[in-house]
Design a protein around this motif. Structure first.
Motif, short mmCIF file in Angstrom:
data_model
loop_
_atom_site.label_atom_id
_atom_site.label_comp_id
_atom_site.label_asym_id
_atom_site.label_seq_id
_atom_site.Cartn_x
_atom_site.Cartn_y
_atom_site.Cartn_z
N PHE A 131 0.83 -1.20 0.00
CA PHE A 131 0.00 0.00 0.00
C PHE A 131 0.87 1.25 0.00
CE2 PHE A 131 -3.32 -2.92 1.30
CZ PHE A 131 -4.44 -2.39 0.68
N HIS A 132 0.46 2.21 -0.79
CA HIS A 132 1.04 3.55 -0.74
C HIS A 132 0.07 4.48 -0.01
CE1 HIS A 132 4.55 3.22 -3.66
NE2 HIS A 132 4.06 2.00 -3.53
N TYR A 133 -1.20 4.42 -0.38
CA TYR A 133 -2.22 5.11 0.40
C TYR A 133 -2.36 4.40 1.74
CZ TYR A 133 -6.43 7.68 1.53
OH TYR A 133 -7.34 8.52 2.14
N ASN A 134 -2.39 5.15 2.80
CA ASN A 134 -2.55 4.62 4.16
C ASN A 134 -1.34 3.82 4.64
OD1 ASN A 134 -4.91 5.66 5.18
ND2 ASN A 134 -6.19 3.95 4.55
N ASN A 135 -0.22 3.91 3.98
CA ASN A 135 0.97 3.19 4.47
C ASN A 135 1.66 4.06 5.51
OD1 ASN A 135 3.63 1.99 4.74
ND2 ASN A 135 3.12 0.80 2.91
N LEU A 136 1.60 3.62 6.76
CA LEU A 136 2.13 4.42 7.87
C LEU A 136 3.60 4.17 8.11
CD1 LEU A 136 -0.85 4.02 10.36
CD2 LEU A 136 -0.51 5.73 8.58
N ARG A 137 4.19 3.22 7.37
CA ARG A 137 5.62 2.95 7.53
C ARG A 137 6.46 3.60 6.44
NH1 ARG A 137 7.18 -3.07 8.29
NH2 ARG A 137 5.77 -3.42 6.53
N LYS A 138 5.83 3.92 5.33
CA LYS A 138 6.57 4.59 4.25
C LYS A 138 6.63 6.09 4.53
CE LYS A 138 5.24 1.64 0.30
NZ LYS A 138 6.56 1.17 -0.14
N SER A 139 7.75 6.69 4.25
CA SER A 139 7.84 8.15 4.31
C SER A 139 7.07 8.72 3.12
CB SER A 139 9.29 8.60 4.27
OG SER A 139 9.84 8.35 2.99
N PRO A 140 6.60 9.96 3.22
CA PRO A 140 5.91 10.56 2.06
C PRO A 140 6.73 10.48 0.78
CG PRO A 140 5.61 11.91 4.01
CD PRO A 140 6.59 10.84 4.39
N GLU A 168 4.40 6.58 -3.89
CA GLU A 168 4.22 7.04 -5.27
C GLU A 168 2.97 7.89 -5.37
OE1 GLU A 168 3.38 5.04 -9.64
OE2 GLU A 168 4.60 3.94 -8.17
N ASP A 169 3.07 9.02 -6.03
CA ASP A 169 1.95 9.95 -6.15
C ASP A 169 0.74 9.27 -6.78
OD1 ASP A 169 0.73 12.59 -6.05
OD2 ASP A 169 0.91 12.56 -8.24
N ASN A 170 -0.40 9.44 -6.14
CA ASN A 170 -1.69 8.93 -6.62
C ASN A 170 -1.80 7.41 -6.56
OD1 ASN A 170 -4.33 9.48 -7.65
ND2 ASN A 170 -3.68 8.82 -9.67
N LYS A 171 -0.82 6.72 -6.04
CA LYS A 171 -0.87 5.25 -5.99
C LYS A 171 -1.68 4.80 -4.77
CE LYS A 171 1.05 2.53 -8.19
NZ LYS A 171 2.35 1.89 -8.11
N LEU A 172 -2.61 3.89 -4.99
CA LEU A 172 -3.31 3.23 -3.89
C LEU A 172 -2.50 2.03 -3.41
CD1 LEU A 172 -5.71 2.68 -2.03
CD2 LEU A 172 -6.83 1.49 -3.93
#
Length: 450
Positions: free
Chosen positions: A202-211, A215-219
Motif C-alpha cells: 500500500f502507498h495510500y494509508n501506508n504508515l511505515r513509508k515516508s511521504p 508514489e503519487d496517486n498510488k493506492l
C-alpha cells in the motif's frame, strides 16, 4: 431517518457535479458524537447496538503477529437463529440477498450473537480522517479523489460514491503478504481448492513509508500468485491501482508459466471473470467492490440496522478445516457469526451507454470500518442474481477490520465461491519489505521464471 438537505439531494440524484468537502462545524463532530472515522458513537435506542468505546486495541496475551486470531468472545452463545420459517419476524433487518438465501436453502440459517463494535485503527488514521473531512474533494465523475494520502477520505459522506471510495481505500495494513485458499463449490458441495499467495504494497494509508517513498496517486501494488493445484500453479497477476483513476487508470500484467511471457492484462477489471473462480465472480466483485466507479450511478440511501457477518473469528480459525466449512449450496452456518450493526446502504445503477453484467447493485457498508459486508447484484432483467457476504474480524496486529472469508452465491446456478480461507495456513499475516522493482513487469518476469 433524517437527512440534511445536501444528503437528501444526493440520495435523490439531484446533484450533478462533485460535492465539496464538509464544513468545519460538521467536521468537528468527528471524535465527538461521531467516531474518528465517522460512525455514530452512540448505541441505538433499543440497546441492541452498543456505543463505540474504542474497539479492540490490544492483542490477547500470547498472541504473535501472523497467528490465527483467537476469538475474544469464545464461549458466547447465539441470542437467536434466523431461518426460513421465522425470517419474516426479522425481515426489516435482513438484506434482500439474505432473505433469498434463506428461501432457497432450507439448511441455511443465521446465528445472531450480541453486537460488539470491535473496530479500531491507528491514531494516525484517526487524525488524518478528521483533516480529510474539510480538504478532500471528489475527482470528476467520482473516479477517485484528491487531497490526501492517509485516512478515511470521506468520513462524513454526502454522495453515494463516497462510502464506496472509503471502502476501496480502507486501512488494511502497510506492506504485507497473506496466503489463502479459494473454493468454487459445485451444487453437490464438491470442490478443488485453489491456493493463492497475495502481496500488498500500500502507498495510500501506508504508515511505515515516508511521504517521499509513496508514489503519487498510488493506492497499492498487488501481486497474486497461484501455487496450487498443479494445472494452475505459476500464474501471476500484477496490478497497479490508483486513487484518482482519471489521472491513472488501473494497470495490470499477467505471467503465464506455459508461455513464459509477461503480458498486459487490460481485462482485469469490471465484469471480466475473476481468476480461477469458475465464473462465479467478476473482477470488481473482489472484496465485494474494487476498481473504477465510472459505470454506475451511485445513490446514498442512508443508514440501516442489518444483521451482518462480524467478528468472524471462528470461521477463520485453524481449529477447523476447509472441509468443515464447505457444504452444498452454502458454507456451514454453524461457523458463521452475525451481529446487528448500522450500515450505510448504497445503490448502484448501471449508466446508460455502459455495460456490465450487473444492472444494479446494493452495498451494505459497515459504519465503523467502511468495509462492505454484504452486496446484492441484479441481472439485466432486474432479477436478484448474486449475493455476497464478507466475514470480517478485528485484526489485532494491524490493527483494523480485515476479511477472513468472502463468499459469493450465484442464485441461478446454485453454486458459490468461498475466498480467502486461511484455516489451513500456518501464518495469517506477514509484514514484508518491498521496493518498486518487486512490483514491476520485469520483477513479475523474474518471479515467474524462478
Amino acid at each position: 431517518m433524517k437527512f440534511s438537505k445536501l444528503a437528501l439531494a444526493a440520495a435523490l440524484g439531484i446533484l450533478s457535479g462533485p460535492v465539496l468537502a464538509v464544513g468545519a462545524d460538521e467536521a468537528a463532530k468527528l471524535g465527538g458524537e461521531l467516531t474518528p472515522v465517522g460512525a455514530e458513537k452512540a448505541g441505538n435506542a433499543a440497546g441492541t447496538i452498543p456505543a463505540w468505546t474504542g474497539g479492540i486495541t490490544k492483542a490477547p496475551a500470547g498472541f504473535k503477529e501472523g497467528d490465527h486470531y483467537p476469538n475474544p468472545f469464545n464461549g458466547e452463545k447465539a441470542k437467536f437463529t434466523i431461518t426460513a420459517s421465522n425470517m419474516s419476524q426479522y425481515a426489516a433487518n435482513l438484506t434482500a440477498g439474505q432473505q433469498a438465501l434463506l428461501k432457497k436453502y432450507p439448511t441455511w440459517k443465521m446465528n445472531v450473537y450480541p453486537t460488539h463494535r470491535t473496530a479500531a485503527f491507528p491514531q494516525a488514521i484517526y487524525d488524518a480522517s478528521k483533516a480529510n473531512a474539510t480538504r478532500v474533494k471528489l475527482a470528476p465523475g467520482g473516479l477517485g479523489f484528491d487531497g490526501t494520502s492517509v485516512g478515511v477520505p470521506f468520513p462524513i459522506p454526502k454522495t453515494g460514491v463516497e462510502p464506496i471510495l472509503n471502502h476501496i481505500t480502507a486501512y488494511r495494513g502497510d506492506s504485507f503478504a497473506v496466503s489463502n485458499q479459494q473454493v468454487a463449490a459445485t451444487t453437490s458441495g464438491s470442490y478443488t481448492p485453489v491456493r493463492f499467495e497475495y502481496e500488498y504494497d500500500f502507498h495510500y494509508n501506508n504508515l511505515r513509508k515516508s511521504p517521499a517513498d509513496r508514489e503519487d496517486n498510488k493506492l497499492t501494488n498487488f501481486l497474486q500468485t497461484v501455487t496450487a493445484p498443479a494445472r494452475l500453479a505459476g500464474q501471476v497477476l500484477l496490478i497497479h491501482e490508483y486513487i484518482n483513476q482519471i489521472k491513472n487508470p488501473r494497470q495490470a500484467w499477467s505471467y503465464n508459466p506455459g508461455q513464459r511471457r509477461v503480458r498486459l492484462a487490460p481485462n482485469v477489471a469490471y465484469d471480466n471473470p475473476g481468476v480461477a473462480a469458475d465464473g462465479l465472480r467478476t473482477n470488481d466483485d473482489f472484496t465485494l467492490f474494487n476498481g473504477a466507479t465510472d459505470r454506475y450511478n451511485w445513490t446514498l440511501v442512508g443508514k440501516k440496522e442489518i444483521y451482518v457477518p462480524y467478528n468472524s473469528y471462528d470461521l477463520g480459525s485453524n481449529k477447523i478445516k476447509i472441509s468443515d466449512i464447505i457444504r452444498p449450496g452454502h458454507i456451514n452456518p454453524d461457523h458463521a457469526r452475525y451481529e446487528l450493526h448500522r450500515v450505510w446502504v448504497v445503490e448502484a445503477k448501471l449508466k446508460d451507454g455502459t455495460s456490465h453484467i450487473y444492472s444494479r447493485r446494493t452495498f451494505y457498508i459497515d459504519e465503523d470500518s467502511w468495509t462492505i459486508l454484504a452486496a446484492d447484484a441484479y441481472d439485466g432483467r432486474g432479477q436478484l442474481w448474486r449475493v455476497a457476504e464478507q466475514h470480517v474480524l478485528q485484526a489485532y496486529d494491524i490493527p483494523g477490520i480485515n476479511p477472513t472469508a468472502e463468499v459469493h452465491h450465484d442464485l441461478q446456478s446454485g453454486r458459490y465461491l468461498a475466498m480467502g480461507l486461511v484455516n489451513e495456513e500456518s501464518k495469517v499475516y506477514r509484514r514484508i519489505s518491498r521496493n518498486s522493482g518487486d512490483f514491476s513487469p520485469s520483477g513479475l518476469r523474474n518471479l515467474g521464471t524462478r
